[in-house]
Motif scaffolding. Structure first.
Motif, PDB file in Angstrom:
ATOM      1  N   THR A  19       8.681  -0.526  10.939  1.00 46.95           N
ATOM      2  CA  THR A  19       9.654   0.453  10.042  1.00 46.95           C
ATOM      3  C   THR A  19      11.900   0.521  11.993  1.00 46.95           C
ATOM      4  OG1 THR A  19       9.039   3.294  11.352  1.00 46.95           O
ATOM      5  CG2 THR A  19       8.584   1.952   9.510  1.00 46.95           C
ATOM      6  N   SER A  45       7.024  -0.311  -0.155  1.00 49.30           N
ATOM      7  CA  SER A  45       6.535  -1.001   1.506  1.00 49.30           C
ATOM      8  C   SER A  45       5.241  -0.179   0.740  1.00 49.30           C
ATOM      9  CB  SER A  45       7.797   0.825   1.868  1.00 49.30           C
ATOM     10  OG  SER A  45       6.841   0.814   3.096  1.00 49.30           O
ATOM     11  N   ASN A  46       4.249  -0.599   2.676  1.00 47.13           N
ATOM     12  CA  ASN A  46       2.998  -0.062   1.885  1.00 47.13           C
ATOM     13  C   ASN A  46       2.929   1.490   2.735  1.00 47.13           C
ATOM     14  OD1 ASN A  46       3.255  -1.733   4.235  1.00 47.13           O
ATOM     15  ND2 ASN A  46       1.444  -2.072   4.810  1.00 47.13           N
ATOM     16  N   ILE A  47       3.654   1.581   4.035  1.00 52.08           N
ATOM     17  CA  ILE A  47       4.170   2.786   4.678  1.00 52.08           C
ATOM     18  C   ILE A  47       5.403   4.444   4.397  1.00 52.08           C
ATOM     19  CG2 ILE A  47       2.946   1.690   6.677  1.00 52.08           C
ATOM     20  CD1 ILE A  47       5.621   1.048   7.775  1.00 52.08           C
ATOM     21  N   PRO A  48       4.534   5.066   4.108  1.00 50.86           N
ATOM     22  CA  PRO A  48       5.821   5.968   3.955  1.00 50.86           C
ATOM     23  C   PRO A  48       7.402   6.048   4.569  1.00 50.86           C
ATOM     24  CG  PRO A  48       3.548   6.829   4.327  1.00 50.86           C
ATOM     25  CD  PRO A  48       3.854   5.397   4.706  1.00 50.86           C
ATOM     26  N   ASP A  50      10.711   8.021   4.210  1.00 51.37           N
ATOM     27  CA  ASP A  50      11.646   9.072   4.210  1.00 51.37           C
ATOM     28  C   ASP A  50      13.051   8.235   3.588  1.00 51.37           C
ATOM     29  OD1 ASP A  50      13.189  11.399   3.563  1.00 51.37           O
ATOM     30  OD2 ASP A  50      13.259  11.795   5.381  1.00 51.37           O
ATOM     31  N   SER A  61       9.479   1.993  -3.672  1.00 52.65           N
ATOM     32  CA  SER A  61       8.018   2.362  -3.989  1.00 52.65           C
ATOM     33  C   SER A  61       7.005   2.573  -2.657  1.00 52.65           C
ATOM     34  CB  SER A  61       7.971   1.881  -5.001  1.00 52.65           C
ATOM     35  OG  SER A  61       6.337   1.307  -5.469  1.00 52.65           O
ATOM     36  N   LEU A  62       6.023   3.181  -2.506  1.00 50.77           N
ATOM     37  CA  LEU A  62       5.355   2.682  -1.697  1.00 50.77           C
ATOM     38  C   LEU A  62       3.647   2.621  -2.707  1.00 50.77           C
ATOM     39  CD1 LEU A  62       4.246   3.414   1.059  1.00 50.77           C
ATOM     40  CD2 LEU A  62       2.970   6.113  -0.173  1.00 50.77           C
TER      41      LEU A  62
END
Length: 329
Positions: A19, A45-48, A50, A61-62
């Motif tokens: 990030t 993304s494959n990670i959360p 905000d 989109s996760l």
């Protein structure tokens, strides 16, 4: 000509396990001179993460899958634009990039593959000067755009490849129809989607437009891609797998130009790799020059002109092996 339907262009940003750069990447899209109603931003993304601060300017989109190709596919599913462009999470756009692309597509009809030139920045965002030969910053002499209309001639496509027309997703924009037709194939794996997009442009006989204006900032980092290798796979094998897969796809297509280019792509990669391995080896002797040359299969007559280029290097290296230190590879 493009109809005035919103959004005109979709920007797909892919985030992979980091990030530290992505917020700067997003800001570089939000600060575009193009009217914000004319473009959309899609972050996959494959990670959360905000993204509430960006409001409706950004779709997030996760997806749990770490495979980069799945992210591109998800971004494409969410997109509405007639033009699709991309941004890696560590690269940046110049503020005028989207406006320049939209204006270009408004003036040009048909299926188009667009690639702009780029500058280099360091991990901390500072401008970097480099002589990285394979990724030249110039697309043509005299700073003029290069337009390649696919008329079946391999030489033109080879020239485009040599000036990095198949490199850096953040510098590529394509007509939606080019990417939709074979999207599952284009993004079926983690393997070099920029090369596949260029090949799809060849396959579909799209007009290839190479813009010499620097509109993207490419970030140079210690780790340039997700770790793809295990202890049993040596660096370089993944890239060779890509070339083998390209030849296989081209063979099934029945397209002669596509097949010719795929063989060139594989041969050129092998030749360049062997030259690089020789440069990095501790033992640079004449026998090693001959051994490396034997690894370069020459099975197609249309590859002969490119074979002569590399044999020139190897003849010099056979006489003077230490000369390889002066080759910029």
């Amino acid at each position: 000509m493009l109809e005035e339907k919103l959004p005109i262009i979709s920007v797909i940003i892919t985030l992979y396990n980091r990030t530290q750069f992505v917020r700067e990447a997003i800001e570089s899209v939000i600060k575009q001179t193009l009217n914000k109603d004319l473009y959309e931003i899609i972050l996959v993304s494959n990670i959360p993460l905000d993204t509430s601060a960006y409001g409706e300017n950004l779709k997030f989109s996760l997806i749990p899958d770490e495979q980069i190709g799945k992210k591109y596919l998800r971004g494409l599913e969410l997109s509405q634009g007639k033009i699709i462009t991309f941004l890696d999470d560590d690269d940046l756009f110049y503020e005028t990039r989207l406006e320049k692309i939209v204006n270009f597509y408004k003036k040009n009809s048909g299926t188009i593959y667009y690639h702009n030139s780029f500058s280099f920045i360091s991990a901390d965002g500072k401008d970097v000067k480099t002589t990285f030969k394979k990724h030249s910053q110039k697309f043509s002499q005299g700073n003029r755009p290069m337009v390649i209309r696919n008329d079946g001639k391999l030489k033109k496509l080879v020239k485009a490849k040599k000036i990095s027309a198949d490199f850096n997703m953040s510098s590529i924009a394509v007509s939606r129809e080019l990417i939709i037709q074979n999207s599952n194939l284009l993004f079926s794996s983690n393997k070099t989607p920029d090369i596949y997009l260029f090949l799809e442009a060849i396959h579909q006989r799209a007009t290839i437009y190479l813009d010499p204006e620097k509109l993207t900032k490419y970030r140079l980092r210690t780790e340039t891609q997700p770790k793809l290798f295990t202890e049993t796979i040596k660096p370089g094998h993944v890239q060779l797998d890509v070339r083998d897969e390209i030849v296989s796809i081209a063979s099934k297509s029945g397209d002669k130009l596509f097949l010719k280019y795929s063989y060139f792509e594989r041969y050129d990669y092998l030749a360049f790799s062997e030259l690089k391995k020789f440069k990095n080896s501790r033992n640079r002797n004449r026998k090693k020059v001959i051994d490396n040359m034997k690894k370069l299969p020459l099975t197609k007559v249309y590859l002969i002109p490119y074979f002569f280029k590399y044999i020139f290097f190897y003849i010099i290296l056979f006489i003077y092996p230490e000369w390889v230190k002066h080759i910029n590879i």
